[in-house]
Design an enzyme around this catalytic site. Structure first.
Site, mmCIF file in Angstrom:
data_model
loop_
_atom_site.group_PDB
_atom_site.id
_atom_site.type_symbol
_atom_site.label_atom_id
_atom_site.label_comp_id
_atom_site.label_asym_id
_atom_site.label_seq_id
_atom_site.Cartn_x
_atom_site.Cartn_y
_atom_site.Cartn_z
ATOM 1 N N LYS A 85 56.118 88.132 39.590
ATOM 2 C CA LYS A 85 54.731 87.753 39.314
ATOM 3 C C LYS A 85 53.972 87.760 40.643
ATOM 4 O O LYS A 85 54.516 87.374 41.687
ATOM 5 C CB LYS A 85 54.710 86.354 38.695
ATOM 6 N N SER A 160 50.563 82.792 31.545
ATOM 7 C CA SER A 160 49.960 83.671 32.518
ATOM 8 C C SER A 160 50.898 84.725 33.098
ATOM 9 O O SER A 160 50.424 85.686 33.709
ATOM 10 C CB SER A 160 49.401 82.827 33.668
ATOM 11 N N SER A 184 53.690 79.044 31.220
ATOM 12 C CA SER A 184 53.363 80.413 31.612
ATOM 13 C C SER A 184 54.546 81.364 31.725
ATOM 14 O O SER A 184 54.358 82.569 31.842
ATOM 15 C CB SER A 184 52.603 80.417 32.939
#
Lengths: 495, 475
Positions: A85, A160, A184
């Site tokens: 990420k 996310s 997330s």
């Protein structure tokens, strides 16, 4: 592999790749080639990656292959391609949090998890898309444009950590790393049909994770199997003296309980994590619990009523900490700067241009919640809710070993559906937030699909440092899901 | 309203701790490096970096607490949020409602006692240089920031508003500096910013409620502190006597103009939005560590002054000043060692107070045995005061040595009594008129003969011995 990926079929697991590379059956370079080819073929539509670091990845792979040639063991993740990420710092590779304000920023250091992955032989393939600064549940808040669901391009992958979830679900890589502040990792894992883990707070070092809400943030893996999640956790877990909140005690053994079965375990079907979810999602959760009962577990329905305050407490604590954590993006030292006649105007112009609407909304919420005269009513009270939540969980765990429920209230929703309705978007995390507030571990395991044919995730929650028991149950859910696929075939019946 | 105006002062002193590394990272804690060379991801506040508390800073903070008779308590860190370019995270990690040291007091040389509210740990900011004609932020062409100081550990010591005059404010700051140096926590260098003082000043009629205060910043020396307090109190009195009111605000001391200037009023004050620092865990030093820290506190200035004064017996006012100077310079151990090696206390004290401040660092390293031997030589009359000072300078430069050999090498060996008698005898014969008048009671001619003896001996004779020989011959 690219054909398999395009078809959405199961790519080899991290464990299988590492075994093949360690034995010399495959090379890390060959594995990387396949991964890069799959990304080249499929990511134009999915948009999981913000940055593919081919050269750095090539260097990682060569180091692994050189070790094997020299007779040294490159480690338990030998040659395994990993997607990170974009809020995990990578030395020499851009790290932007999908925000204009960090456009072009290249960290001078690696996050602890990146160091540990590499030391275990993993190959870092690139950086994945996300909601800006991890604020969102659909990856639509990325300043670079959304990621699309690999199995339905009209839908969101969740967020996310949507880029990492999509990269794993699309077969680009077997392992993605995300960060989980309110769900997330687990929510996009559920929506994309991968495994997603949030460890106990403090088990994985946050050093090098760009902070959103420091007291809630925890890094976790997204994988195709429960065993891979355990494998990656064992690599990245453990005390780090650079993170004062990392736990001093050794991490709980993650993988050794996977094959033990659930006979004699006490499973709590958590009412708050089923009520209010879509009927097809609720149906899958109940079927998973029935399967656990059939495998010998004792099942009872449990209520943790305090969970209903979770969302409210979260939306005070997380924005409050974020308002402080994001203050440093002021145009003075790095990232975007919009020039203006004096420093204060430059700060304002930079932040106005650099942050997207959701980030601004949370900075304002958080600034307000911490203001003189409001602190006790908002931040202080939210922290007290956290304490209540921990006590409520403790009561539940007095009678059951783990809690089971849905990970997300619905399957993947259409792009654009919730972007103008923040409350609807926030509700996407209602099932995952309680574990963050309590600092407890939780894992999402794919279990069948919804009426729309898209994946459903079943969540297993455990008390602090209860990872071993949690994995034991997650593996059983995974086996039940596989059996179910065997009998039901490819098409999933609706609710 | 009746009664005299009374000045009320409380001081906030920021003290940089002499740790090896910064408060939350491993960067060296040093002064004077090239700008922005002594930095890392943590003290630059780069995204993803996290603070880790420096144990040595906690130890020094606890020593300060012990020296100020404070209670060391379990404490926690908070974030103080405000935007400023020299603060890399745009928040400062500080302590808030749970500081490490609570309460305490400081006794001043004049016998007064000033209460301490708290002494807490926090990180320093970077430094901004405003470049342009004035050097002030307004009208600057541009600004440069140096983050070398960012993250240097500070202890902020907040006094009660117990101070009643500019002189007492100065004495408090001086005494506090001496205490900080004695604990080993700080080098106390105001000129390098190691110790920075802000003054909260208000005035009231004696016995009335506390008046509205102003906070004075930019006090870079003890002299500035005293001048600024004096000026600010006078400004407030003039304002009140003219029927005005004091507005609570922060004021900047302009050293050149000798006045304070308004910086910002309370209405413009920041809302710091304090909240617990989630990246750090609460700090709870155990009893054993607290005791170790307290035991590591050196002897404090008040105690050292008492000890030194005790050597002299009943010190004269001049000697009281010398005692304070010697303790402030940290030279008291040298004097004590010299006295126990046989040196007379008054002479050792005088030489330490007056001759050793020029190169203090070298003086602090001086071997006490050498110093003692020198003072003994001078006391015995084997060296004159002038010679003794010259030898002392050489001893300091060399860190020690044998004063006898140094004196010999310089040709300072004292003249034998016999030789001196001969010289005096020859001069009496050569100057019969002067001798006659001296014998008739013209005492000032002793100076004439002493001068002649010095001339004849190249300054090696001891003036006192010459005077004694003259008196002996006259009688």
């Amino acid at each position: 592999m690219s054909a398999a990926a395009a078809a959405g079929a199961a790519a080899p697991s991290a464990a299988a790749i590492a075994a093949a590379v360690r034995s010399g059956e495959r090379t890390a370079g060959g594995v990387l080639d396949a991964s890069l080819a799959a990304i080249a073929a499929g990511d134009g539509e999915v948009h999981a990656f913000l940055h593919v670091a081919s050269d750095a990845a090539r260097a990682d792979a060569e180091a692994v292959d050189a070790a094997v040639t020299a007779g040294r063991d490159p480690g338990p993740l030998a040659g395994v391609p990993v997607a990170l990420k974009d809020n995990l710092c990578t030395r020499g590779v851009p790290t932007t949090c999908a925000s204009k304000i960090l456009d072009g920023w290249v960290p001078p250091y690696d996050a602890t998890v990146v160091e540990r992955l590499r030391a275990a032989g993993a190959v870092v393939v690139g950086k994945t898309n996300m909601d800006e600064f991890a604020m969102g549940s659909s990856t639509e808040n990325s300043a670079v444009g959304p990621t699309r669901h690999p199995k339905d391009r009209t839908r969101v992958p969740g967020g996310s950590s949507g880029g990492s979830a999509a990269a794993v679900a699309a077969g680009f890589v077997p392992v993605g790393l995300g960060s989980d502040t309110g769900g997330s990792v687990r929510q996009p894992a559920a929506l994309c049909g991968t495994v997603g883990l949030k460890p106990t707070y403090g088990v994985v070092s946050r050093y090098g994770l760009v902070a959103f809400a420091s007291s809630l943030d925890q890094i976790g893996p997204m994988t195709t199997t429960v065993a891979d999640a355990a494998l990656v956790l064992e690599v990245i877990a453990g005390h780090d003296r650079r993170d004062s909140t990392s736990l001093a005690e050794p991490p709980p053994p993650a993988g050794r309980s996977l094959d033990r079965g659930v006979e004699g375990l006490r499973i709590g079907l958590c009412r708050e994590l089923v009520d209010g979810t879509a009927p097809d999602v609720a149906a899958r959760v109940r079927e998973a619990v029935e399967a656990l009962a059939a495998a010998g577990a004792t099942v009872e329905e449990v209520s943790v009523p305090e969970m209903r305050y979770g969302l409210s407490a979260y939306y005070l604590i997380a924005p409050a900490e974020a308002s402080s954590n994001l203050a440093r993006y002021d145009g003075v030292r790095y990232g975007l700067r919009v020039d203006a006649p004096d420093v204060a105007s430059m700060n304002t112009a930079t932040r106005t241009a650099g942050f997207g609407p959701e980030v601004k909304r949370r900075i304002m919420l958080g600034t307000y919640a911490l203001s003189a005269g409001y602190y006790d009513a908002y931040y202080g009270k939210a922290q007290r809710v956290r304490t209540l939540m921990i006590e409520a969980f403790a009561r539940a765990y007095a009678t059951v070993d783990v809690l089971v429920g849905a990970t997300a209230p619905t399957t993947a929703f259409p792009l654009g559906e919730r972007v103008d309705d923040p409350m609807a978007m926030y509700m996407s995390d209602v099932c995952t937030i309680p574990s963050n507030l309590a600092g407890h571990p939780a894992i999402s395991v794919p279990f069948g699909s919804g009426a729309d044919g898209l994946p459903v995730g079943v969540q297993v929650l455990a008390p602090a440092l209860g990872e071993e028991r949690m994995f034991q149950v997650a593996a059983a859910v995974e086996r039940a899901a596989a059996e179910r696929r065997g009998t039901a075939g490819a098409g999933e019946a609706g609710a | 309203m009746s009664g005299e105006w009374e000045t009320v002062v409380g001081l906030e002193v920021h003290c940089e701790l002499r740790t090896r590394t910064k408060l939350f990272c491993a960067c060296p804690n040093v002064f004077g490096e090239e700008p922005n060379t002594n930095v890392c991801p943590v003290c630059l506040g780069l995204p993803g970096s996290l603070p880790v508390l420096n144990e040595e800073a906690v130890e020094l903070a606890m020593r300060i607490g012990a020296a100020l008779h404070a209670e060391v308590r379990p404490s926690s860190f908070y974030r103080k949020n405000y935007f400023y370019p020299d603060m890399p995270k745009d928040y400062q990690i500080s302590q808030y409602d749970e500081p490490i040291n609570v309460g305490g007091h400081l006794d001043l040389p004049d016998g007064s006692r000033v209460g301490i509210v708290r002494a807490h740990l926090e990180e320093d900011t970077g430094k901004t240089a405003h470049l342009g004609e004035t050097g002030r932020i307004h009208a600057a062409d541009y600004s440069l920031v140096d983050y070398n100081r960012s993250g240097v550990p500070l202890v902020e010591i907040v006094s009660e508003p117990d101070i009643r005059s500019a002189a007492q404010a100065r004495a408090y700051a001086a005494e506090l500096r001496a205490v900080l140096v004695a604990t080993g926590a700080s080098d106390g260098k105001m000129e390098e910013g190691s110790m920075r003082v802000d003054a909260n000043v208000s005035v009231r009629r004696a016995g009335a409620e506390l008046g509205t205060r102003c906070e004075i910043k930019n006090l870079n020396s003890l002299r500035s502190l005293a001048r600024a307090v004096e000026h600010e109190a006078a400004r407030q009195v003039a304002l009140l006597e003219a029927g005005g009111v004091v507005v609570q605000e922060t004021r900047h001391w302009d050293e050149q103009a000798g006045r304070t200037i308004s910086m910002r009023s309370k209405e413009e004050a920041f809302d710091y939005r304090y909240f617990p620092e989630p990246d750090l865990v609460p700090l709870a030093p155990d009893e054993a560590w607290r005791q170790r820290a307290a035991a590591a506190v050196g002897r404090l200035p008040a105690e050292r002054r008492r000890g030194l004064a005790g050597l002299v017996g009943e010190p004269t006012p001049a000697q009281v000043d010398q005692v304070q100077a010697v303790v402030d310079l940290g030279l008291d151990e040298l004097v004590v060692a010299a006295v126990s090696a046989g040196a007379p206390a008054t002479l050792a004290l005088a030489r330490a107070a007056n001759e050793l401040a020029a190169d203090l660092e070298a003086a602090l390293a001086l071997d006490p045995g050498s110093f003692a031997a020198l003072v003994v030589l001078e006391a015995r009359g084997e060296l004159t005061a002038t010679q003794s000072k010259a030898v002392l300078a050489e001893l300091v430069a060399a860190g020690g040595g044998d004063p006898v050999s140094i004196a010999a090498a310089r040709g300072f060996e004292s003249l034998s009594d016999e030789f001196l008698r001969d010289v005096v005898g020859q001069l009496i014969e050569a100057n019969p008129g002067e001798w006659g008048r001296f014998c008739e009671g013209e005492d000032k001619l002793a100076g004439f003969f002493t001068g002649q003896v010095m001339k004849a001996t190249g300054g090696k004779a001891d003036g006192k011995a010459v005077a004694a020989e003259l008196r002996r011959r006259r009688n």
